[in-house]
Design a protein around this motif. Sequence first.
Motif, mmCIF file in Angstrom:
data_model
loop_
_atom_site.group_PDB
_atom_site.id
_atom_site.type_symbol
_atom_site.label_atom_id
_atom_site.label_comp_id
_atom_site.label_asym_id
_atom_site.label_seq_id
_atom_site.Cartn_x
_atom_site.Cartn_y
_atom_site.Cartn_z
ATOM 1 N N ALA A 9 45.555 56.000 35.719
ATOM 2 C CA ALA A 9 44.966 54.870 35.000
ATOM 3 C C ALA A 9 43.649 54.437 35.660
ATOM 4 C CB ALA A 9 45.945 53.701 34.951
ATOM 5 N N VAL A 10 43.599 54.441 36.992
ATOM 6 C CA VAL A 10 42.376 54.072 37.711
ATOM 7 C C VAL A 10 41.297 55.115 37.449
ATOM 8 C CG1 VAL A 10 41.376 53.811 40.023
ATOM 9 C CG2 VAL A 10 43.534 52.702 39.470
ATOM 10 N N LEU A 11 41.668 56.395 37.464
ATOM 11 C CA LEU A 11 40.701 57.456 37.199
ATOM 12 C C LEU A 11 40.176 57.376 35.761
ATOM 13 C CD1 LEU A 11 42.232 60.532 39.047
ATOM 14 C CD2 LEU A 11 40.187 59.229 39.667
ATOM 15 N N VAL A 12 41.042 57.117 34.808
ATOM 16 C CA VAL A 12 40.611 56.993 33.407
ATOM 17 C C VAL A 12 39.703 55.775 33.254
ATOM 18 C CG1 VAL A 12 41.437 56.488 31.065
ATOM 19 C CG2 VAL A 12 42.562 58.245 32.436
ATOM 20 N N ALA A 13 40.055 54.670 33.888
ATOM 21 C CA ALA A 13 39.223 53.465 33.817
ATOM 22 C C ALA A 13 37.858 53.733 34.456
ATOM 23 C CB ALA A 13 39.911 52.287 34.494
ATOM 24 N N GLY A 14 37.839 54.423 35.577
ATOM 25 C CA GLY A 14 36.567 54.757 36.246
ATOM 26 C C GLY A 14 35.717 55.675 35.383
ATOM 27 N N ALA A 15 36.366 56.691 34.778
ATOM 28 C CA ALA A 15 35.621 57.611 33.907
ATOM 29 C C ALA A 15 35.086 56.871 32.685
ATOM 30 C CB ALA A 15 36.517 58.765 33.479
ATOM 31 N N ALA A 16 35.872 55.974 32.113
ATOM 32 C CA ALA A 16 35.426 55.191 30.953
ATOM 33 C C ALA A 16 34.239 54.302 31.337
ATOM 34 C CB ALA A 16 36.584 54.357 30.411
ATOM 35 N N TYR A 17 34.303 53.727 32.539
ATOM 36 C CA TYR A 17 33.199 52.884 32.991
ATOM 37 C C TYR A 17 31.921 53.712 33.142
ATOM 38 C CZ TYR A 17 30.237 50.075 36.007
ATOM 39 O OH TYR A 17 29.181 49.402 36.544
ATOM 40 N N VAL A 18 32.034 54.875 33.789
ATOM 41 C CA VAL A 18 30.867 55.728 33.996
ATOM 42 C C VAL A 18 30.335 56.224 32.659
ATOM 43 C CG1 VAL A 18 30.100 57.941 34.949
ATOM 44 C CG2 VAL A 18 31.456 56.388 36.343
ATOM 45 N N LEU A 19 31.206 56.681 31.789
ATOM 46 C CA LEU A 19 30.762 57.174 30.489
ATOM 47 C C LEU A 19 30.178 56.056 29.616
ATOM 48 C CD1 LEU A 19 33.603 59.714 29.616
ATOM 49 C CD2 LEU A 19 31.249 60.210 30.314
ATOM 50 N N GLY A 20 30.660 54.861 29.780
ATOM 51 C CA GLY A 20 30.148 53.742 28.998
ATOM 52 C C GLY A 20 28.830 53.214 29.538
ATOM 53 N N SER A 21 28.668 53.237 30.836
ATOM 54 C CA SER A 21 27.449 52.671 31.417
ATOM 55 C C SER A 21 26.316 53.689 31.520
ATOM 56 C CB SER A 21 27.740 52.093 32.802
ATOM 57 O OG SER A 21 28.083 53.133 33.702
ATOM 58 N N TRP A 22 26.611 54.965 31.491
ATOM 59 C CA TRP A 22 25.568 55.990 31.625
ATOM 60 C C TRP A 22 24.492 55.905 30.532
ATOM 61 C CZ3 TRP A 22 24.097 58.749 35.556
ATOM 62 C CH2 TRP A 22 23.185 59.790 35.336
ATOM 63 N N PRO A 23 24.846 55.819 29.251
ATOM 64 C CA PRO A 23 23.793 55.700 28.223
ATOM 65 C C PRO A 23 22.955 54.424 28.392
ATOM 66 C CG PRO A 23 25.878 56.287 27.203
ATOM 67 C CD PRO A 23 26.161 55.978 28.638
ATOM 68 N N GLN A 24 23.611 53.334 28.775
ATOM 69 C CA GLN A 24 22.870 52.093 28.988
ATOM 70 C C GLN A 24 21.909 52.233 30.168
ATOM 71 O OE1 GLN A 24 25.793 49.025 29.514
ATOM 72 N NE2 GLN A 24 26.113 48.757 27.304
ATOM 73 N N ARG A 25 22.355 52.907 31.202
ATOM 74 C CA ARG A 25 21.487 53.126 32.365
ATOM 75 C C ARG A 25 20.292 53.978 31.973
ATOM 76 N NH1 ARG A 25 20.524 56.803 36.382
ATOM 77 N NH2 ARG A 25 20.089 55.941 38.439
ATOM 78 N N GLN A 26 20.531 55.029 31.200
ATOM 79 C CA GLN A 26 19.432 55.890 30.767
ATOM 80 C C GLN A 26 18.458 55.118 29.875
ATOM 81 O OE1 GLN A 26 18.742 58.763 32.002
ATOM 82 N NE2 GLN A 26 20.609 58.812 33.205
ATOM 83 N N ALA A 27 18.974 54.284 29.002
ATOM 84 C CA ALA A 27 18.123 53.478 28.128
ATOM 85 C C ALA A 27 17.302 52.482 28.952
ATOM 86 C CB ALA A 27 18.964 52.741 27.089
ATOM 87 N N ARG A 28 17.920 51.888 29.954
ATOM 88 C CA ARG A 28 17.214 50.949 30.824
ATOM 89 C C ARG A 28 16.112 51.663 31.599
ATOM 90 N NH1 ARG A 28 17.556 49.673 36.159
ATOM 91 N NH2 ARG A 28 19.451 50.903 36.375
#
Length: 170
Positions: A9-28
């Motif tokens: 569950a921690v690994l899935v939550a971490g992967a979801a966080y990274v996958l969710g924040s990566w496009p925003q980081r690239q856009a920023r």
Amino acid sequence: MTRALLILAVLVAGAAYVLGSWPQRQARLAAERELQETRTRLTHAEARIRLYALLSRLLALLGSVEARNYGDAQGQSTAFFDAVRREADDAEQAGARAPLEQIHADRDRVTIALTRADPAALEMLRGAMARLRAALGEAPPPAAAPQAVPTGPSTAPESPSPLASQVTPP
């Protein structure tokens, strides 16, 4: 099993966080690059605007000299050459620094010519205008051809147009 499920569950939550924040980081990051490019263009545009303001001052100075208003021209000359010095010292004017320094080098000659009401000041200022326009990347204006000024009514008889003899009335 609970421990493995918790780790999963921690690994899935971490992967979801990274996958969710990566496009925003690239856009920023893309927005920050675009902002930096816009700031650079703005700085360049402001530097050109200041050069055009110098050209405007120079045109006003030329107008005073052409009108033989040398007293007014001396004050305008001081303000113009002070502004030229400031622009030549400005880091954003690196490409225009040499022409601006050449213009400023003529300050004493122009000042002396204006003090003596010497019409040669006009040619010196026109040379400064040519250097300033070159710094702006503009072509020099074309030389105006002298126009003949009519002195009075013509005494020569008018000759009919060669085309008039070819036209037949209906």
